[in-house]
Each structure stands twice: as structure tokens, then as C-alpha cells.
Write a protein that holds these residues in place. Structure first.
Motif, PDB file in Angstrom:
ATOM      1  N   UNK A  46       0.864  -1.179   0.000  1.00 55.86           N
ATOM      2  CA  UNK A  46       0.000   0.000   0.000  1.00 55.86           C
ATOM      3  C   UNK A  46       0.900   1.228   0.000  1.00 55.86           C
ATOM      4  N   UNK A  47       0.456   2.286  -0.686  1.00 53.04           N
ATOM      5  CA  UNK A  47       1.275   3.492  -0.806  1.00 53.04           C
ATOM      6  C   UNK A  47       0.465   4.701  -0.373  1.00 53.04           C
ATOM      7  N   UNK A  48       1.010   5.442   0.583  1.00 51.83           N
ATOM      8  CA  UNK A  48       0.458   6.751   0.926  1.00 51.83           C
ATOM      9  C   UNK A  48       1.177   7.767   0.061  1.00 51.83           C
ATOM     10  N   UNK A  49       0.418   8.499  -0.746  1.00 52.34           N
ATOM     11  CA  UNK A  49       1.042   9.371  -1.739  1.00 52.34           C
ATOM     12  C   UNK A  49       1.491  10.700  -1.147  1.00 52.34           C
ATOM     13  N   UNK A  50       2.285  10.609  -0.104  1.00 52.26           N
ATOM     14  CA  UNK A  50       2.898  11.794   0.498  1.00 52.26           C
ATOM     15  C   UNK A  50       4.368  11.474   0.717  1.00 52.26           C
ATOM     16  N   UNK A  51       5.246  12.450   0.573  1.00 52.19           N
ATOM     17  CA  UNK A  51       6.670  12.192   0.795  1.00 52.19           C
ATOM     18  C   UNK A  51       6.986  12.086   2.270  1.00 52.19           C
ATOM     19  N   UNK A  58      -2.221  12.083   6.910  1.00 55.06           N
ATOM     20  CA  UNK A  58      -2.090  10.767   6.300  1.00 55.06           C
ATOM     21  C   UNK A  58      -1.800   9.734   7.390  1.00 55.06           C
ATOM     22  N   UNK A  59      -2.800   9.430   8.176  1.00 57.07           N
ATOM     23  CA  UNK A  59      -2.667   8.441   9.236  1.00 57.07           C
ATOM     24  C   UNK A  59      -2.444   7.070   8.612  1.00 57.07           C
ATOM     25  N   UNK A  60      -1.345   6.380   8.950  1.00 56.18           N
ATOM     26  CA  UNK A  60      -1.067   5.092   8.320  1.00 56.18           C
ATOM     27  C   UNK A  60      -1.926   3.935   8.832  1.00 56.18           C
ATOM     28  N   UNK A  84       2.942 -11.301   3.043  1.00 51.59           N
ATOM     29  CA  UNK A  84       3.605 -10.257   3.793  1.00 51.59           C
ATOM     30  C   UNK A  84       3.100  -8.900   3.313  1.00 51.59           C
ATOM     31  N   UNK A  85       3.276  -7.887   4.129  1.00 53.99           N
ATOM     32  CA  UNK A  85       2.720  -6.566   3.827  1.00 53.99           C
ATOM     33  C   UNK A  85       3.742  -5.477   4.085  1.00 53.99           C
ATOM     34  N   UNK A  86       3.646  -4.405   3.305  1.00 53.17           N
ATOM     35  CA  UNK A  86       4.499  -3.244   3.529  1.00 53.17           C
ATOM     36  C   UNK A  86       3.725  -1.978   3.170  1.00 53.17           C
ATOM     37  N   UNK A  87       4.028  -0.918   3.891  1.00 56.30           N
ATOM     38  CA  UNK A  87       3.421   0.391   3.640  1.00 56.30           C
ATOM     39  C   UNK A  87       4.508   1.349   3.207  1.00 56.30           C
ATOM     40  N   UNK A  88       4.310   2.009   2.058  1.00 57.62           N
ATOM     41  CA  UNK A  88       5.292   2.932   1.507  1.00 57.62           C
ATOM     42  C   UNK A  88       4.732   4.350   1.502  1.00 57.62           C
TER      43      UNK A  88
END
Length: 288
Positions: A46-51, A58-60, A84-88
Motif C-alpha cells: 500500500x502506498x500513501x502518496x505523500x513524501x 495521512x494516518x497510516x 507479507x505486507x508493507x506500507x510505503x
């Protein structure tokens, strides 16, 4: 980057972009089935589109909640599956491509309205397909494998190319799925006849003969290597996108090669873009 996974296993995983939208569900289902069928681990991204790092805007946690839900559902359906999961954080295509460099392939939806910000797919799907150095499978929102008892894999073949990567990928997929393979070569030579029928007719007939012969020559070596896969050769004189879309109506997967010419940036040609826009089945774009 925050990540709730251990080190990736040595076997390359299948990566799928997860955004929580209804249009994205078909891509997730496809990736789950693909990972189970190939006995590869599945990596949910999953990607939060903020740097940078998380912020109040943008609460993860909603993203982690979604990833946990998707992972649990996948393992309930396939207990043997390693998920497996990752948040970017950052640009969606770039983050997906980063995760795909050590993967077997990337699966994305064709269109999706991202729960976590800007639309994750649409332009993203074509962007990653044009830039990835691994195969990218783009799945239409309406696709449900259970609804299609389809037993063919379709692959576009250009006999002029000296690269059989996409064809080999298609043969391997057909063999794994117990499916037949339809190899399609198409060129719209009729336009020559429209402008100058008298002079173009001999060239047109020559194109028909040479095209069919070259298609056989390109497919024959892999046909021997994958002897269990029934193969149909289709050499057509219509617009390539039209020929591929027509043949793919009865397919479970359509495979396209992507040619990256030396000194030029990777990209998708007009045929690939048309096919990706209109295909009703999953399309695998395989870089040369």
C-alpha cells in the motif's frame, strides 16, 4: 520506511498494489491466485502518496488495517500461502517499482480510486508497465477467474524482434495453467492496397507468406521445449490491437512484449496502450 514484514524469502515474491478500492479487488484476487498457483510468496504493497513520514493528514493505521484484512483473507483461502505486507510513502508508481525490482512480477488494477489519496491506477498502471524491469500484470476491475472457464493464453508475437522473452513467459504460463497457447502476429497491410492496389498487391501477397513462415520459425523452438502445450498460430492482416483483443475474448491471460530500444527510454507502443485500455482479461506486459 515502516514495514511489518521480515526479510523477503529467497524465492522472488509476487507483488500486488493494494489501495482499498472496489476496482482494486480483482487485482488482489488475481495476485492471490497467482501466488498460490506458482507457490511464491505474496507481498501486499500500500502506498500513501505523500513524501517522507506519516502525518496527521495521512494516518497510516487505516492502510495497515486494510493490509491486515487482505492478508488474513488470503491465508484463509490458501493456508499454504506466505503473505507479507508493507506500507510505503511517496509517488505511487515509483514505490511500486522499487518493491518490484526483486520480485517475480507486479500485479496492479487497471483503474482504481485510491483510498489513500490520488487515484492509484489508471495512469499508474501504464506507468509501471512502461518502466518495470519485471513483468507487470494489469487486471480489469470486472475480472473474476471463477467466472471464466477459459483455457487459452494469448501472446502477441513480432517475428522481426530478436527477443523471445514474452513468448517464453506465455508458454510457461500456459504450461502451469494447463492451457493452450494462441500466438498472434498481425499487421494491417490492407492500407497499401487502398493507396496503390496495382503496385502493392505483390508486396501484400509476399507479406502474407513471409509473415506466416516467420511466425512458425519463432514459435517452433519453444514449442519443442514446452511439448505439453497445444499451440495455435494466427497470422492476421488486421490492426494488431484488434486481432489481439478479438483472440483474447476466449483467454484467461493476454501476454504482450515490451521492446526497449537502446538509447531510448522504456515505453509502451500504441498497440499495447490500446490493448491495455480495452482488454477484458488480465494483460501481462513483459519487458525484453
Amino acid at each position: 520506511m515502516p514495514e511489518r514484514i521480515r526479510d523477503l524469502p529467497r524465492r522472488r515474491p509476487i507483488v500486488v498494489g493494494v489501495d482499498g478500492s472496489r476496482n482494486n479487488q480483482a487485482a488482489v484476487r488475481y495476485a492471490v491466485e497467482d501466488a498460490s498457483g506458482t507457490r511464491r510468496p505474496l507481498l501486499l504493497v500500500a502506498v500513501l502518496d505523500v513524501p517522507g513520514a506519516p502525518s496527521p493528514a495521512r494516518d497510516p493505521e487505516p492502510a495497515w488495517t486494510l493490509l491486515t484484512h487482505v492478508a488474513r483473507k488470503a491465508t484463509r483461502q490458501h493456508p499454504e500461502l506466505r503473505v507479507r505486507s508493507t506500507l510505503e510513502f511517496g509517488n505511487v508508481p515509483s514505490r511500486l517499482l522499487d518493491r518490484t525490482r526483486r520480485a517475480d512480477r507486479l500485479v496492479v488494477g487497471r483503474r482504481g480510486l485510491g483510498t489513500f489519496g490520488r487515484p492509484i491506477l489508471g495512469s499508474t498502471s501504464t506507468d509501471v508497465a512502461a518502466r518495470s524491469d519485471r513483468p507487470v500484470v494489469i487486471v480489469p476491475a470486472a475480472w473474476r477467474h471463477a467466472d471464466h472457464g477459459r483455457q487459452t493464453v494469448v501472446v502477441g508475437v513480432d517475428p522481426a524482434r530478436h527477443d523471445d522473452t514474452a513468448l517464453r513467459f506465455a508458454f510457461a504460463e500456459a504450461a502451469r495453467r494447463g492451457a493452450s497457447l494462441v500466438a498472434v502476429h498481425a499487421i494491417d497491410a490492407e492500407t497499401r492496397l487502398v493507396w496503390d492496389p496495382l503496385q502493392a498487391a505483390p508486396a501484400h501477397r509476399s507479406t502474407l507468406t513471409i509473415g506466416a513462415r516467420r511466425l512458425e520459425d519463432v514459435v517452433a523452438p519453444l514449442q519443442s521445449a514446452f511439448a505439453s502445450v497445444p499451440v495455435t498460430l494466427c497470422d492476421e492482416r488486421v490492426d494488431p490491437a484488434t486481432a489481439l483483443l478479438r483472440r483474447a475474448r476466449a483467454a484467461q491471460l493476454l501476454v504482450l512484449g515490451r521492446e526497449d530500444r537502446e538509447h531510448f527510454a522504456p515505453g509502451l507502443g500504441s498497440t499495447s496502450r490500446q490493448v491495455l485500455h480495452y482488454a477484458e482479461v488480465p494483460v501481462a506486459v513483459v519487458p525484453g
